[in-house]
Write a protein that holds these residues in place. Sequence first.
Motif, mmCIF file in Angstrom:
data_model
loop_
_atom_site.group_PDB
_atom_site.id
_atom_site.type_symbol
_atom_site.label_atom_id
_atom_site.label_comp_id
_atom_site.label_asym_id
_atom_site.label_seq_id
_atom_site.Cartn_x
_atom_site.Cartn_y
_atom_site.Cartn_z
ATOM 1 N N SER A 1 0.861 -1.188 0.000
ATOM 2 C CA SER A 1 0.000 0.000 0.000
ATOM 3 C C SER A 1 0.893 1.232 0.000
ATOM 4 C CB SER A 1 -0.886 -0.014 1.250
ATOM 5 O OG SER A 1 -1.576 1.204 1.398
ATOM 6 N N ASP A 2 0.624 2.158 -0.906
ATOM 7 C CA ASP A 2 1.479 3.346 -0.934
ATOM 8 C C ASP A 2 1.212 4.294 0.223
ATOM 9 O OD1 ASP A 2 -0.569 5.433 -2.634
ATOM 10 O OD2 ASP A 2 -0.706 3.332 -3.186
ATOM 11 N N MET A 3 0.145 4.047 1.006
ATOM 12 C CA MET A 3 -0.129 4.860 2.190
ATOM 13 C C MET A 3 -0.412 3.951 3.384
ATOM 14 S SD MET A 3 -2.037 8.299 1.069
ATOM 15 C CE MET A 3 -1.049 9.068 2.331
ATOM 16 N N PRO A 4 0.018 4.348 4.590
ATOM 17 C CA PRO A 4 -0.221 3.529 5.787
ATOM 18 C C PRO A 4 -1.685 3.527 6.195
ATOM 19 C CG PRO A 4 0.796 5.616 6.392
ATOM 20 C CD PRO A 4 0.783 5.569 4.899
ATOM 21 N N LEU A 5 -2.053 2.539 7.009
ATOM 22 C CA LEU A 5 -3.456 2.331 7.356
ATOM 23 C C LEU A 5 -3.897 3.148 8.556
ATOM 24 C CD1 LEU A 5 -2.641 -0.150 5.570
ATOM 25 C CD2 LEU A 5 -4.297 -1.473 6.867
ATOM 26 N N GLY A 6 -3.122 3.138 9.628
ATOM 27 C CA GLY A 6 -3.585 3.721 10.881
ATOM 28 C C GLY A 6 -2.857 4.966 11.324
ATOM 29 N N LEU A 7 -2.007 5.523 10.480
ATOM 30 C CA LEU A 7 -1.301 6.757 10.812
ATOM 31 C C LEU A 7 -2.067 7.954 10.263
ATOM 32 C CD1 LEU A 7 2.413 5.776 10.082
ATOM 33 C CD2 LEU A 7 1.347 6.088 12.318
ATOM 34 N N LEU A 8 -2.133 9.003 11.049
ATOM 35 C CA LEU A 8 -2.804 10.222 10.611
ATOM 36 C C LEU A 8 -1.896 10.989 9.657
ATOM 37 C CD1 LEU A 8 -4.399 11.473 13.949
ATOM 38 C CD2 LEU A 8 -5.564 10.418 12.009
ATOM 39 N N VAL A 9 -2.395 11.218 8.453
ATOM 40 C CA VAL A 9 -1.659 11.983 7.438
ATOM 41 C C VAL A 9 -2.569 13.136 7.025
ATOM 42 C CG1 VAL A 9 -0.439 11.933 5.241
ATOM 43 C CG2 VAL A 9 -0.528 9.869 6.665
ATOM 44 N N ALA A 10 -2.251 14.316 7.469
ATOM 45 C CA ALA A 10 -3.114 15.476 7.253
ATOM 46 C C ALA A 10 -2.900 16.073 5.865
ATOM 47 C CB ALA A 10 -2.835 16.536 8.313
ATOM 48 N N ASP A 11 -3.947 16.706 5.373
ATOM 49 C CA ASP A 11 -3.870 17.523 4.162
ATOM 50 C C ASP A 11 -4.480 18.872 4.502
ATOM 51 O OD1 ASP A 11 -3.644 18.531 1.614
ATOM 52 O OD2 ASP A 11 -5.369 17.434 0.815
ATOM 53 N N GLY A 12 -3.656 19.778 5.029
ATOM 54 C CA GLY A 12 -4.164 21.063 5.488
ATOM 55 C C GLY A 12 -4.707 20.968 6.902
ATOM 56 N N PRO A 13 -5.385 22.011 7.359
ATOM 57 C CA PRO A 13 -5.818 22.070 8.758
ATOM 58 C C PRO A 13 -6.962 21.138 9.121
ATOM 59 C CG PRO A 13 -6.585 24.002 7.544
ATOM 60 C CD PRO A 13 -5.659 23.275 6.617
#
Length: 528
Positions: free
Chosen positions: A372-384
């Motif tokens: 998966s190119d993105m993790p499952l349970g980590l918070l990855v924000a896009d802006g506020p």
Amino acid sequence: MKTKRDGVDRRELLKSTWLLGSGFIGGSTILGQLAQSSPMRIGRPQGRPFLPWGVQLGDITSSGLTLWSATDRPAQMLVEVADNSAFQSAMRFTGGIALATQDFTARVNLQGLPDAELLHYRVSFRDLDKAGLSSEPFVGTIRPLAQNPRRLRFCFSGDTAGQGWGINSEFGGMKIYSAILKRQPDFFVHCGDCIYADGPISSEVILDDGSLWKNLVTEAKSKVAETLQEYRGNYQYNLLDDNVRKFNASIPQLVQWDDHETLNNWYPQEILDDKRYTEKSLAVLSSRARQAFLEYTPINPVWSEQKQIYRAFSYGGLLDIFMLDLRSYRGPNSPNRQDARSPETDFMGLTQVEWLKRSLSASKAIWKVISSDMPLGLLVADGPSDFEAWANGDGPALGRELELADLLQFIMEQNISNVVWITADVHYAAAHYYNPAKAQVKNFKPFWEFVSGPMHAGTFGPNALDNTFGPEVKWKGIPDDLKANRSPADGYQFFGEIEVDTETRRMTVRQFNIRSEQVFSIDLEAEK
């Protein structure tokens, strides 16, 4: 000196003409190839064709693999493969025709290879306009896979040339590629961010101690990529690195994309509000980015022609790998708190989810690895207020998490065993155990997720965890108080390694740093 027009250090550009290095045979200059406009035509040699970007191997299985290369003019790719360095009784393959429409790249699917521990290959291009005129050959080796391998070992990571950290010859270039090469894996999984098309590179970066990080600079890397040629130039930039070229020529890769192949945190419906871009439509930009990705990565021609990035690979009864595409089919980034599934909550998208379910159900392999190119349970924000990945904060499954919850429930209901996830994106390494006993959502089988990277980019993190699926941090490769955007010189660059064995049915997962030092290891026992 730098020109005011493009900010390119012309002395560095001229120095780069001598970066032919190991494996570059033929040709006297690559200055023209580094230019933003028509890089494969300006200043090209008038003699025989040559191979400016070396060779890449990819999409390997026990039945064969893909070989990629490029030349400087319309030409026919020719490949020989033999079990001896003299190429006696060699198998001959006719590859694709390199044309301007695909930036003179070409590939061939090598099938039915001789049964040997080590094979030798020889690649050349025959000029289409001048009969009898061919390039000097590029010679390399392949270690093919057995039909039913007893043991397999592969490495994985992601994030190359990000946050302004480019090719620094004083540092030794992109050294982690040499570190992985030392491990001699059967293949390598690149989990995305193969380039940073939205990340211009300057000639110098001042480090915390006042010293200078000195980058090789090309015109394509002096601004954000918008045109097809600028996206191509980002891939060409990485191929200037000697470590990368040596790695590409001997270690097959399974490659997927994430966001920076196009633009940070992009989604297909997005309209940009960014002064750096004259083209504002992500539908347009991502189409150009996809073409460059498919041209410059060693993806099997079957998939590149269909422009499909998600795909699966089977390695006998030992291992299956499922490569996801979390960019092409997602809904818009949002607060991600919807209470029902809809096109707005798509992440893989319905078609890809159904493909993954069918593929997992049909798998006879002991281990199933989902890349998966993105993790499952980590918070990855896009802006506020918006989120970029599945996770959206503690609590029940909402938004994109509904799609993931459905998949995990399916795996449990179908009793699909030994599913492991690998990923990158967050620019640090970690091991996460997803425990339903500690989750808000209970109906799934416990599983592991292994995060690695960056390969040659800024180090960040650690990210906060979302408790929806009960992730527990069992190991992380960085301190909690790490300052953001650490350079590769700080040493926080990582790659993972997975080894699976038929007899023991065990999976061993290791993590290594840029110096090839093992920093983590765990053995996972397969369910019977």
